[in-house]
Motif scaffolding. Structure first.
Motif, PDB file in Angstrom:
ATOM      1  N   PHE A 224       0.917  -1.212  -0.023  1.00  0.00           N
ATOM      2  CA  PHE A 224      -0.014  -0.010   0.071  1.00  0.00           C
ATOM      3  C   PHE A 224       0.812   1.161   0.073  1.00  0.00           C
ATOM      4  N   ASP A 225       0.501   2.108  -0.664  1.00  0.00           N
ATOM      5  CA  ASP A 225       1.152   3.685  -0.841  1.00  0.00           C
ATOM      6  C   ASP A 225       0.696   4.618   0.327  1.00  0.00           C
TER       7      ASP A 225
ATOM      8  N   ARG B 227      -1.409   6.720   0.431  1.00  0.00           N
ATOM      9  CA  ARG B 227      -2.934   6.952   0.247  1.00  0.00           C
ATOM     10  C   ARG B 227      -3.860   5.778   0.523  1.00  0.00           C
ATOM     11  N   GLN B 228      -3.099   4.529   0.784  1.00  0.00           N
ATOM     12  CA  GLN B 228      -3.789   3.421   0.686  1.00  0.00           C
ATOM     13  C   GLN B 228      -4.147   2.594  -0.375  1.00  0.00           C
ATOM     14  N   ARG B 229      -3.442   3.043  -1.454  1.00  0.00           N
ATOM     15  CA  ARG B 229      -3.679   2.274  -2.504  1.00  0.00           C
ATOM     16  C   ARG B 229      -2.708   1.362  -2.693  1.00  0.00           C
ATOM     17  N   TRP B 230      -3.276   0.271  -3.308  1.00  0.00           N
ATOM     18  CA  TRP B 230      -2.647  -1.059  -3.454  1.00  0.00           C
ATOM     19  C   TRP B 230      -1.841  -1.140  -4.830  1.00  0.00           C
ATOM     20  N   HIS B 231      -0.479  -1.482  -4.508  1.00  0.00           N
ATOM     21  CA  HIS B 231       0.311  -1.920  -5.948  1.00  0.00           C
ATOM     22  C   HIS B 231       0.902  -3.323  -5.779  1.00  0.00           C
TER      23      HIS B 231
END
Length: 153
Positions: A56-57, A59-63
């Motif tokens: 997670f970055d 901003r709590q976006r998954w990569h």
């Protein structure tokens, strides 16, 4: 054995260490060929591999790949005694393509302590059309001592 991934690439550093500073070890001709980089006591070999860090970055976006600003590091001390690494090393063949797969904050375990993070390292081996995946290391640690770290943006 050390395993590394960053924005600039991924690699494995393998080494033979002299057991004593006072008595340097004599390395065989084969050991010198397999571990070409040397200093006064030890011999090393860097193996460039591919690698990805998932997580997670800020901003709590998954990569799934290429977690921005992430670096990863793991060490196996006394690798010749580590049964998992020894099994993987014996499995590898010339021509295999190796990929390090890191996963930050793996949610497969529910951790109660918010200070702890579960990071893991798997090694993918591609041989022709076949692919195997080996879980090499799992670490549950607090933030400053994690296997995978990232810069805040």
């Amino acid at each position: 054995m050390t395993f590394h991934s960053s924005t600039t690439g991924s690699w494995i550093d393998a080494g033979l260490e002299s057991p004593s500073i006072t008595e340097p070890r004599l390395y065989t001709a084969m050991e010198q060929r397999l571990f070409p980089d040397a200093d006064a006591l030890d011999r090393r070999r860097r193996i460039d591999v591919s690698g990805d860090i998932a997580g997670f970055d800020d901003r709590q976006r998954w990569h799934d790949r290429h977690l921005p600003g992430a670096t990863a590091f793991a060490r196996i001390s006394a690798a010749e005694l580590d049964e998992i690494w020894h099994s993987i090393a014996m499995f590898l063949r010339v021509g295999d393509v190796i990929r390090l797969q890191w996963r930050a904050d793996n949610m497969s375990d529910s951790l109660i302590d918010p200070e702890l993070h579960r990071d893991d390292l798997s090694i993918a081996v591609h041989r022709g059309r076949r692919r195997w995946l080996f879980l090499l290391d799992v670490q549950v640690r607090p933030g400053p001592a994690r296997m995978i770290t990232r810069t805040q943006t």
